[in-house]
Write an enzyme that holds these catalytic residues in place. Structure first.
Site, PDB file in Angstrom:
ATOM      1  N   ASN A 198       0.861  -1.178   0.000  1.00  0.00           N
ATOM      2  CA  ASN A 198       0.000   0.000   0.000  1.00  0.00           C
ATOM      3  C   ASN A 198       0.900   1.232   0.000  1.00  0.00           C
ATOM      4  OD1 ASN A 198       0.775   0.557   2.719  1.00  0.00           O
ATOM      5  ND2 ASN A 198      -0.869  -0.740   3.498  1.00  0.00           N
ATOM      6  N   GLU A 201       3.360   1.472   2.944  1.00  0.00           N
ATOM      7  CA  GLU A 201       4.409   0.459   2.857  1.00  0.00           C
ATOM      8  C   GLU A 201       5.416   0.785   1.762  1.00  0.00           C
ATOM      9  OE1 GLU A 201       1.800  -3.451   4.318  1.00  0.00           O
ATOM     10  OE2 GLU A 201       1.809  -2.822   2.217  1.00  0.00           O
ATOM     11  N   ASP A 272      -4.882  -9.587   1.243  1.00  0.00           N
ATOM     12  CA  ASP A 272      -4.881 -11.016   0.909  1.00  0.00           C
ATOM     13  C   ASP A 272      -5.663 -11.272  -0.371  1.00  0.00           C
ATOM     14  OD1 ASP A 272      -3.577 -11.381   3.349  1.00  0.00           O
ATOM     15  OD2 ASP A 272      -5.423 -11.883   4.420  1.00  0.00           O
TER      16      ASP A 272
END
Length: 327
Positions: A198, A201, A272
């Site tokens: 993201n 990150e 996920d």
């Protein structure tokens, strides 16, 4: 494209956990402390972490091969039962009596998460367990897996040496590697087919201060592509959608994909869903741009559900049809 999902074997290697949900209603504040009193109406448990990635793959019709480490405890037994019920084999799970299976418990009232408490001791995961997990991964890859997903939650299994070894095993068999990354290990994913950070990150992994705006995201993405020698990069940007970077010679092409979320209830496990849909669509023969679009559709669906969730092929097709009508 989705016709190619069924039966496709995808390896998943990473930290698994058991996600528990305690749901109820709030009518008053406790007289003991300034906190809400939750009247519990239901309790449930679902697969979390890499186990949720595997469940997402299974729901889409693939054959996930989940490789991870669990303890020899009640939580591991419950997780094994949940995996089996979801069509995911627990046969490649390494059991370590010194390791406690990770549990995350969320208390939710009126569709709002009140508190989360975790039970985990990742420092107890030893070298022997990691070595056994890598041996299990090598066996899994030999069985005909067409992609490898590294689900890195920073819980002890995917340390730098283990990541490098896993990627080397995949490279030996020509299997593309897809990574849901952890900031601390960012530089270790060099040469992956795709990583899916993201915005926070992506900046954190490059040790940079977060900057707003699409131009800043694109500059960052090109730098990540260059430094990590990636085949592609997908930065997820919440309500701003996603930006895909693909390698074209010495440079990187950019493709921005607007969000597909109608209403966001819960982002738990959305990463996920993104990594599983992306890897599966890619393995089914789609171009990176098509795989990223499918991942965006899937993310838009799953954030509209409460709690750790997955997406069906039917939901994915319906979202694609809706997009075509408005495109």
């Amino acid at each position: 494209m989705v016709a190619g999902f069924r039966g496709r074997k995808i390896a998943v290697f990473g930290d698994l956990m058991l996600d528990r949900y305690i749901k109820g209603s709030v009518k008053r504040i406790s007289p003991e402390a300034p906190v809400p009193v939750v009247r519990v109406t239901s309790e449930s448990a679902v697969c979390g972490g890499s186990a949720n990635v595997a469940v997402n793959l299974s729901t889409l019709g693939a054959v996930p091969v989940l490789v991870s480490v669990a303890g020899r405890d009640a939580a591991a037994s419950e997780l094994s039962s949940l995996l089996t019920a979801a069509g995911v084999s627990p046969d490649f799970l390494v059991r370590d009596s010194a390791f406690r299976t990770i549990e995350k418990t969320r208390v939710i009232a009126e569709h709002q998460q009140v508190v989360r408490f975790d039970r985990e001791h990742p420092a107890l995961l030893g070298h022997a367990a990691r070595k056994a997990a890598l041996a299990a991964l090598e066996t899994a890859l030999k069985s005909g897996c067409q992609a490898l997903i590294l689900s890195d939650y920073g819980k002890g299994l995917l340390e730098p040496a283990t990541i490098k070894a896993a990627m080397a095993l995949a490279a030996k068999r020509g299997v593309p590697v897809f990574v849901d990354p952890k900031v601390e290990h960012f530089q270790v994913y060099r040469g992956a087919a795709c990583i899916t950070p993201n915005t926070m990150e992506a900046f954190g992994g490059m040790r940079l201060t977060v900057r707003d705006g699409q131009e800043a995201a694109e500059q960052l993405g090109r730098e990540i592509m260059r430094k990590l020698a990636l085949r592609s990069l997908l930065i997820t940007q919440g309500e701003h959608g996603m930006t895909l970077f693909t390698r074209k010679g010495a440079s990187a092409e950019t493709h921005h994909i607007p969000t597909r979320a109608r209403e966001v209830y819960d982002v738990t496990g959305a990463g996920d869903t993104v990594i599983s849909t992306l890897a599966l669509t890619w393995a089914a023969g789609a171009a990176p741009e098509e795989a990223a679009l499918a991942a965006n559709f899937a993310a838009g669906i799953v954030v509209g559900k409460l709690g750790t969730a997955s997406v069906t092929v039917e939901e994915l097709l319906e979202s694609a049809k809706s997009w075509l009508k408005t495109a």
